[in-house]
Design an enzyme around this catalytic site. Sequence first.
Site, PDB file in Angstrom:
ATOM      1  N   GLU A 149      31.871  53.822  46.951  1.00  0.00           N
ATOM      2  CA  GLU A 149      33.533  54.054  47.450  1.00  0.00           C
ATOM      3  C   GLU A 149      33.715  52.693  48.091  1.00  0.00           C
ATOM      4  O   GLU A 149      35.013  52.544  48.692  1.00  0.00           O
ATOM      5  CB  GLU A 149      33.484  55.291  48.452  1.00  0.00           C
ATOM      6  CG  GLU A 149      32.738  55.262  49.686  1.00  0.00           C
ATOM      7  CD  GLU A 149      31.347  55.286  49.824  1.00  0.00           C
ATOM      8  OE1 GLU A 149      30.757  55.141  50.649  1.00  0.00           O
ATOM      9  OE2 GLU A 149      30.862  55.562  48.834  1.00  0.00           O
ATOM     10  N   ASP A 195      47.314  21.933  27.696  1.00  0.00           N
ATOM     11  CA  ASP A 195      48.171  20.818  26.942  1.00  0.00           C
ATOM     12  C   ASP A 195      47.585  19.632  27.377  1.00  0.00           C
ATOM     13  O   ASP A 195      46.568  19.412  28.294  1.00  0.00           O
ATOM     14  CB  ASP A 195      49.759  21.019  27.410  1.00  0.00           C
ATOM     15  CG  ASP A 195      50.587  20.358  26.554  1.00  0.00           C
ATOM     16  OD1 ASP A 195      50.132  19.824  25.484  1.00  0.00           O
ATOM     17  OD2 ASP A 195      51.609  20.236  26.632  1.00  0.00           O
ATOM     18  N   ASP A 206      52.886  24.476  31.226  1.00  0.00           N
ATOM     19  CA  ASP A 206      54.175  24.601  32.265  1.00  0.00           C
ATOM     20  C   ASP A 206      55.443  24.635  31.777  1.00  0.00           C
ATOM     21  O   ASP A 206      56.486  24.570  32.327  1.00  0.00           O
ATOM     22  CB  ASP A 206      53.973  23.124  32.951  1.00  0.00           C
ATOM     23  CG  ASP A 206      54.174  21.761  32.416  1.00  0.00           C
ATOM     24  OD1 ASP A 206      54.176  22.154  31.035  1.00  0.00           O
ATOM     25  OD2 ASP A 206      53.875  20.877  32.849  1.00  0.00           O
ATOM     26  N   ASN A 257      17.644  55.531  46.285  1.00  0.00           N
ATOM     27  CA  ASN A 257      17.296  56.586  47.215  1.00  0.00           C
ATOM     28  C   ASN A 257      18.168  57.985  46.896  1.00  0.00           C
ATOM     29  O   ASN A 257      17.689  59.106  47.203  1.00  0.00           O
ATOM     30  CB  ASN A 257      18.074  55.933  48.333  1.00  0.00           C
ATOM     31  CG  ASN A 257      17.334  55.088  49.230  1.00  0.00           C
ATOM     32  OD1 ASN A 257      16.125  54.956  48.670  1.00  0.00           O
ATOM     33  ND2 ASN A 257      17.612  54.554  50.115  1.00  0.00           N
TER      34      ASN A 257
END
Length: 839
Positions: free
Chosen positions: A273, A315, A578, A646
């Site tokens: 968790e 590019d 871009d 465990n």
Amino acid sequence: MTSTDQASLGQGLSSAEAAARLNQFGPNQIRPKRQRLVILEFLARLRNPLVLILLAASGISAVTGDATGACVIGLIVLASVTLDFFQEHRAGQAAQRLAAQVEVVATVLRDGTPCEVALSRLVPGDVVLLSAGRLVPADGMALEADDFFVNQAQLTGEPYPVEKRLGPTLQAHTWDADAPNAVFMGSSVVSGSARVLILRTGPLTALGQIATSLEKQPPATAFERGTRQFGLLIMRLTFGMVLFVLLVNIALHRPLLESFLFAVALAVGLTPELLPMIVSVTLARGALRMADKKVIVKRLSAMQDMGSMDVLCTDKTGTLTEAKIRLERHIDAQSRDSAHVLELAYLNSHFESGLKSPLDDAILQHDEIDASGWNKLDEVPFDFERRRVSVLVERQGRRLLVVKGAPEDILGLCTRYEQEDGSAAPLDGAARACITALFDSLGEEGLRVLAIAWRDMPPDHPHAVVTDESALIFAGFAAFLDPPKASAGEALAAMAASGVAVKIVTGDNERVTRHICMQLGVPIHGVLTGKEIAAMNDDALRARVADVNLFCRANPAQKNRILLALKARGHVVGYLGDGINDAPSLHSADIGISVDSAVDVAKQAAAMILLENDLGVLHAGILEGRRTFGNVMKYIMMATSSNFGNMFSMAAAALILPFLPMLPLQILLNNLLYDFSELPLPLDNVDEEDLVRPRRWDMTFIRNFMLTIGPISSLFDLLTFYLLMTLLKADETLFHTGWFVESIATQVLVIFVIRTRRNPLRSHPHPWLTWLSLGVVALAMLLPFSPVASGLGFVPLPLEFFGLLAVLLAVYLSLVELGKRWFYRRYAAPAANQSAERH
């Protein structure tokens, strides 16, 4: 629209009116993010099914008389939820602050003055100034338009830009979507400029109402696929083991409530968790460190994907080159310097209203050209299918269409060529071959080339259209030099050494790109051109794409196909772009990367923004992503090995012991202390050898690690059971106490073995991890002697237990180290070979 609105169309809103409308209409987002109160965010954490079951069981315990146990369980659950919430909330705030640094803005008239405003804060009635490269931020109508072309394919599917002109006044509540002056959220401006009145924002826009492709989820990233697979694995293990334990306890006629609580607590122990918090905090800290390296992370999960990235598509211009382009030559068809070619190129660039490219800027630096006598009448804007732009200009009654663009396309439209004396000769096969050879020779020199052509238009021809681009006269070439970036060669070598294959995907021609690669020392493994890609189906492209590292003359759709083909072959792909044409690829890549100077469309689609357009900066970001990935994987491997071991031994003990091996609240306390010890993992150091190659989610690798280390943990737990029952003659309470301490000690201290592939003594953990882990083990040993021991079901442990524990710990950690070394010899080598094969 009110008369007040009509009167103020040109000046926009006042700041006060804009604020009032923002409260009225809400943020300009298709799905507005609800800013919940902190207390509501905290309470939302309690909706976790396991947490609700525990709280319900705690209430039942209180009703049945076990008030102490109920209070302790309630406090442990509260502490765990609070710990998780506090850390993740801080991480989320840090991520928001980073994203705000590169938020896309619009130029808006407020109080009659242009100012920059975040897109989310636009309201109906705002007047927005738009130009090439900008996003249309909401639905509206054009008040002024100058050669205003928009790409609204996201909304309509039309591949070509649409021109918007003035038209009748539109009403916000009902208006014609086909109106010539209507503009829509999600469109991008291809060329020209406009002043637009915003009529509808957020969910009321056309895009918001029909939830079109801009809001479709992009393909799942490597990180998202990995977490989903890991969640399914844990869910299956947890469900099977909890059901088994519950049935066994019922079959043995143990108390139903206690058996139910034990099974739920076992589920909590098995469930990692803390994973969401560990992931969030680790990613946020990595993002902050990347900000120091000039990389802003907009989407935190991209940090993980950056660590897994093994292919970077980029590019050429500005990445491999300086993007300091200068016009070297302007020549005619016979390779002679031509002032007329320069003049035509200048007129085209000067009057073009689209987004100016670096090539345009280089042309316009020649300010000796006088364009004052020319008037612009119209233009056909650039698009990535035609790869050219045309302007219609007039001077002294002569109308001229000037065309500039990709040589291959322009030459196909020409029927004549200009000679030295200005006359036009037929462009026959011999002349065409000579011009093509001239173009090739310029490319061999590393020069980028634009072809310039023209034609006379009739005096009564008022507009330019695509069909006018025919029967042109070829004037000559404009040739540009863009020198390679000094740092690019070193950065590319560092990328290759780090296991990242760089593939150059460019719209430029093969000869120019080869020349740049040769100067940078980049070997070319294979080349594909746009024409060859267009002739391939997806299967054929997928077969070729891994062997090619140079893709030339690729249009936006082909760039996107290249990325999807690489992803289909199992690569984690980054894309650096871009421009307007890069937005689809940025959206499809696992990691879309843009630069701060990019157009709005590209910045909006990217997950990361480079504040410096430098591959060296990106390489530093890749290493930071791997460091982040490494620390998350430490928790994953802990949760699926020692922790799982465990819990497995606890389930096995339920079969052989006459009592529960640990009380439910002790399991929860064990889990809380263990989670607390792992909090500094996001800060931990990562070994250099873990940064050398890309790392990715591999469920087979995680499962095999669990099956190697988990049984060692279970074996020592069972040995502890035996020693407690035989040597110490432990009753139920002493057994619970002894195993609680042993379980904490083994679970926590094994992190020092698992966190590194090296000998643990040669890899130094972060001091916080060391001291907190040792502190938690010390606390577990002291709890049986504390005033709260009886409330927790503990009794003081005899001295001989601690001697026994020391021996068990030494042997356990040694065996885990041996198991770890065997595992990496057995499984790490095949994984490395598979990674090499992908390249």
